[in-house]
Scaffold this motif. Structure first.
Motif, PDB file in Angstrom:
ATOM      1  N   SER A 266       0.820  -1.198   0.000  1.00  0.00           N
ATOM      2  CA  SER A 266       0.000   0.000   0.000  1.00  0.00           C
ATOM      3  C   SER A 266       0.862   1.258   0.000  1.00  0.00           C
ATOM      4  O   SER A 266       0.602   2.222  -0.742  1.00  0.00           O
ATOM      5  CB  SER A 266      -0.927  -0.011   1.217  1.00  0.00           C
ATOM      6  OG  SER A 266      -1.693   1.179   1.279  1.00  0.00           O
TER       7      SER A 266
ATOM      8  N   LYS B  84       2.465   6.018  -7.456  1.00  0.00           N
ATOM      9  CA  LYS B  84       1.474   6.838  -8.144  1.00  0.00           C
ATOM     10  C   LYS B  84       1.788   8.323  -8.016  1.00  0.00           C
ATOM     11  O   LYS B  84       1.507   9.105  -8.925  1.00  0.00           O
ATOM     12  CB  LYS B  84       0.074   6.528  -7.612  1.00  0.00           C
ATOM     13  CG  LYS B  84      -0.388   5.116  -7.945  1.00  0.00           C
ATOM     14  CD  LYS B  84      -1.881   4.944  -7.780  1.00  0.00           C
ATOM     15  CE  LYS B  84      -2.615   5.721  -8.849  1.00  0.00           C
ATOM     16  NZ  LYS B  84      -4.078   5.479  -8.794  1.00  0.00           N
TER      17      LYS B  84
ATOM     18  N   ASP C 258      -7.771   2.333  -7.126  1.00  0.00           N
ATOM     19  CA  ASP C 258      -8.234   3.694  -7.342  1.00  0.00           C
ATOM     20  C   ASP C 258      -8.920   3.781  -8.705  1.00  0.00           C
ATOM     21  O   ASP C 258      -8.699   2.932  -9.583  1.00  0.00           O
ATOM     22  CB  ASP C 258      -7.059   4.671  -7.284  1.00  0.00           C
ATOM     23  CG  ASP C 258      -6.372   4.659  -5.921  1.00  0.00           C
ATOM     24  OD1 ASP C 258      -7.097   4.726  -4.903  1.00  0.00           O
ATOM     25  OD2 ASP C 258      -5.132   4.575  -5.880  1.00  0.00           O
ATOM     26  N   PRO C 259      -9.734   4.804  -8.914  1.00  0.00           N
ATOM     27  CA  PRO C 259     -10.467   4.906 -10.184  1.00  0.00           C
ATOM     28  C   PRO C 259      -9.576   4.967 -11.423  1.00  0.00           C
ATOM     29  O   PRO C 259      -9.998   4.544 -12.504  1.00  0.00           O
ATOM     30  CB  PRO C 259     -11.275   6.201 -10.017  1.00  0.00           C
ATOM     31  CG  PRO C 259     -11.444   6.356  -8.546  1.00  0.00           C
ATOM     32  CD  PRO C 259     -10.171   5.838  -7.948  1.00  0.00           C
ATOM     33  N   ASP C 260      -8.348   5.480 -11.278  1.00  0.00           N
ATOM     34  CA  ASP C 260      -7.477   5.612 -12.447  1.00  0.00           C
ATOM     35  C   ASP C 260      -6.504   4.448 -12.601  1.00  0.00           C
ATOM     36  O   ASP C 260      -5.597   4.494 -13.436  1.00  0.00           O
ATOM     37  CB  ASP C 260      -6.704   6.927 -12.391  1.00  0.00           C
ATOM     38  CG  ASP C 260      -5.826   7.049 -11.145  1.00  0.00           C
ATOM     39  OD1 ASP C 260      -6.053   6.296 -10.181  1.00  0.00           O
ATOM     40  OD2 ASP C 260      -4.935   7.912 -11.131  1.00  0.00           O
ATOM     41  N   ASP C 261      -6.668   3.385 -11.822  1.00  0.00           N
ATOM     42  CA  ASP C 261      -5.813   2.204 -11.979  1.00  0.00           C
ATOM     43  C   ASP C 261      -6.292   1.368 -13.160  1.00  0.00           C
ATOM     44  O   ASP C 261      -7.458   1.427 -13.565  1.00  0.00           O
ATOM     45  CB  ASP C 261      -5.840   1.346 -10.710  1.00  0.00           C
ATOM     46  CG  ASP C 261      -5.136   2.005  -9.539  1.00  0.00           C
ATOM     47  OD1 ASP C 261      -4.264   2.849  -9.778  1.00  0.00           O
ATOM     48  OD2 ASP C 261      -5.473   1.671  -8.382  1.00  0.00           O
TER      49      ASP C 261
END
Length: 227
Positions: free
Chosen positions: A52, A59, A103-106
């Motif tokens: 994590s 990122k 996450d939404p952009d992964d």
């Protein structure tokens, strides 16, 4: 005019990021509801905490995260549904998924077998991104991570495997497989805290990002000396 730009290869903008390096999280969205799952959970809790933190740092430097996950053999599953299921009450793998939820952009790929490359779109995605180095993480290191590492090596990708970000049912299995990866697959076995990421410069609107790359702190540390 002819060009070999990755942006021209990805005319539909399937992968908006461009980066020499990607973080691959293998089978971390997992209910662990199988024989041996309880043992794997014990080993994976510390892995999830370290991974994590690594993902946050990666990122922040513009390194894309890619989830490669089993579809639980149902062939009707989609990734968001798997995440939701694994976060349910009484699910053994929930403590892992809660720390590593995407996450939404992964990015993500669903795999039918052990390797993240087999019958998936991972090859195409890595090509669009321009990836030459893969940071391999997840579980189990002696099965799906190892199969994926073998296929990545066959594609001439450089491998970095942080030993604190992979897990199997027994710690000794980790050590044996990591030594194999280091010797045969030329993988860099580097603790996650030693992985350094080049910072991403700010870009004007519409500009293409330069390729980013992970580097390893030159400590001279060998696998046999790792804790």
């Amino acid at each position: 005019m002819q060009t070999n730009s990755n942006h021209d290869l990805d005319r539909l903008n399937h992968a908006p990021d461009k980066c020499d390096t990607a973080l691959l999280l293998i089978d971390v969205i997992n209910d662990l509801e199988f024989d041996g799952g309880e043992k794997l959970l014990t080993q994976a809790l510390s892995m999830a905490a370290a991974l994590s933190k690594l993902k946050v740092r990666a990122k922040a430097a513009g390194i894309p995260a890619i989830y490669a996950n089993d579809n639980f053999g149902r062939w009707r599953s989609d990734f968001p549904r798997l995440v939701q299921y694994c976060l349910g009450q009484e699910i053994r793998g929930k403590p892992i998924v809660a720390q590593l939820a995407p996450d939404p952009d992964d990015y993500f790929v669903l795999k039918p077998k052990h390797s993240a490359f087999y019958q998936t779109n991972l090859d195409i995605l890595l090509n669009y991104l321009g990836v030459r180095t893969l940071i391999l993480t997840g579980m189990a290191v002696d099965i799906c991570v190892l199969f994926t590492a073998n296929d990545a090596y066959m594609r001439d990708l450089h491998l970095i495997v942080p030993p604190d970000c992979v897990a199997s049912e027994r710690a000794e299995q980790n050590r044996l497989v990591l030594k194999l990866m280091q010797r045969v697959l030329k993988a860099e076995i580097t603790p996650s805290r030693k992985i350094r990421f080049n910072p991403q410069p700010k870009l004007r609107r519409g500009a293409h990002p330069p390729r980013k790359k992970a580097t390893r702190e030159q400590t001279g540390q060998r696998l046999g000396k790792l804790p």
